[in-house]
Design a protein around this motif. Structure first.
Motif, PDB file in Angstrom:
ATOM      1  N   GLY A   1       0.784  -1.229   0.000  1.00 22.46           N
ATOM      2  CA  GLY A   1       0.000   0.000   0.000  1.00 22.46           C
ATOM      3  C   GLY A   1       0.813   1.275   0.000  1.00 22.46           C
TER       4      GLY A   1
ATOM      5  N   PHE B   1      -5.484   2.600  -7.368  1.00 20.90           N
ATOM      6  CA  PHE B   1      -5.233   3.018  -5.985  1.00 20.90           C
ATOM      7  C   PHE B   1      -5.623   4.475  -5.836  1.00 20.90           C
TER       8      PHE B   1
ATOM      9  N   ARG C   1      -5.176   7.735  -2.913  1.00 24.77           N
ATOM     10  CA  ARG C   1      -4.419   8.123  -1.730  1.00 24.77           C
ATOM     11  C   ARG C   1      -5.386   8.399  -0.584  1.00 24.77           C
ATOM     12  N   VAL C   2      -5.114   7.796   0.560  1.00 23.37           N
ATOM     13  CA  VAL C   2      -5.857   8.045   1.790  1.00 23.37           C
ATOM     14  C   VAL C   2      -4.810   8.290   2.865  1.00 23.37           C
TER      15      VAL C   2
ATOM     16  N   SER D   1      -1.139   6.530   2.863  1.00 20.01           N
ATOM     17  CA  SER D   1      -1.123   5.224   2.198  1.00 20.01           C
ATOM     18  C   SER D   1      -2.020   5.229   0.958  1.00 20.01           C
TER      19      SER D   1
ATOM     20  N   ARG E   1      -4.976   3.178  -1.062  1.00 17.43           N
ATOM     21  CA  ARG E   1      -6.052   2.215  -0.902  1.00 17.43           C
ATOM     22  C   ARG E   1      -6.408   1.678  -2.274  1.00 17.43           C
TER      23      ARG E   1
ATOM     24  N   THR F   1      -8.604   0.336  -5.311  1.00 20.64           N
ATOM     25  CA  THR F   1      -9.968   0.551  -5.796  1.00 20.64           C
ATOM     26  C   THR F   1     -10.658  -0.813  -5.880  1.00 20.64           C
TER      27      THR F   1
END
Length: 181
Positions: free
Chosen positions: A31, A63, A65-66, A69, A71, A73
């Motif tokens: 991640g 992916f 961004r959160v 990191s 995340r 899809t």
């Protein structure tokens, strides 16, 4: 875009390979582009470029961004299981190829060689093969310089050994034969 390569069937420029899929698998696992780059001993930029290519290929961001990191899809999560299976199958195919062990091999090596080579090179080659493995054999086939390339391509011989003199130079041939371990 489709591109022809050496007269072969055309392929997409955006085709991806196992290397790209391994990076995707690693990104799904860790991640983080930074962490993936560290594990792969490469730069973040390299991993980002591969991710960009994967995004185009799959038509999905893969992916988001959160915080610090990434995340996956829903599409990336959907790809995870088939991806693991594909990479496991690839690893199995690669590891199923046994390495060459001269001590247990019964392989016959076919050598296209000149008459002079038969006199000067074959005896030392045979002596080396005898020391390397009792089951190894050497088949020396007379070399016809007009057709040796085609014979090699057809798999009729493993190697061609020859010396073609150049103007005002003495012709010499050498071979590196590793010592058995």
């Amino acid at each position: 875009m489709r591109v022809a390569i050496d007269g072969a069937e055309s392929v997409d420029e955006d085709d991806i390979g196992l290397r790209h899929l391994r990076v995707l698998s690693l990104l799904l696992e860790v991640g983080s582009i930074t962490r993936a780059a560290q594990i792969l001993d490469t730069t973040q930029s390299s991993v980002s470029k591969i991710l960009a290519k994967l995004r185009v290929h799959f038509g999905d961001p893969l992916f988001v961004r959160v915080g610090l990191s990434l995340r996956p899809t829903p599409r990336a999560i959907e790809l995870e299981q088939p991806l693991r299976g594909l990479l496991a199958a690839s690893d199995a195919m690669r590891s199923s190829t046994s390495s060459f062990d001269p001590r247990s091999s019964t392989r016959e090596f076919s050598v296209l060689i000149t008459e002079v080579g038969m006199i000067q090179m074959v005896p030392p080659l045979m002596a080396h093969l005898e020391k390397a493995g009792q089951g190894l054999r050497l088949m020396a086939v007379p070399l016809d310089s007009r057709q040796f390339g085609a014979r090699l391509e057809a798999g009729e011989a493993d190697v061609a050994l020859a010396c073609f003199p150049a103007p005002r130079r003495r012709c010499g041939a050498s071979a590196f034969i590793p010592k058995p371990t």
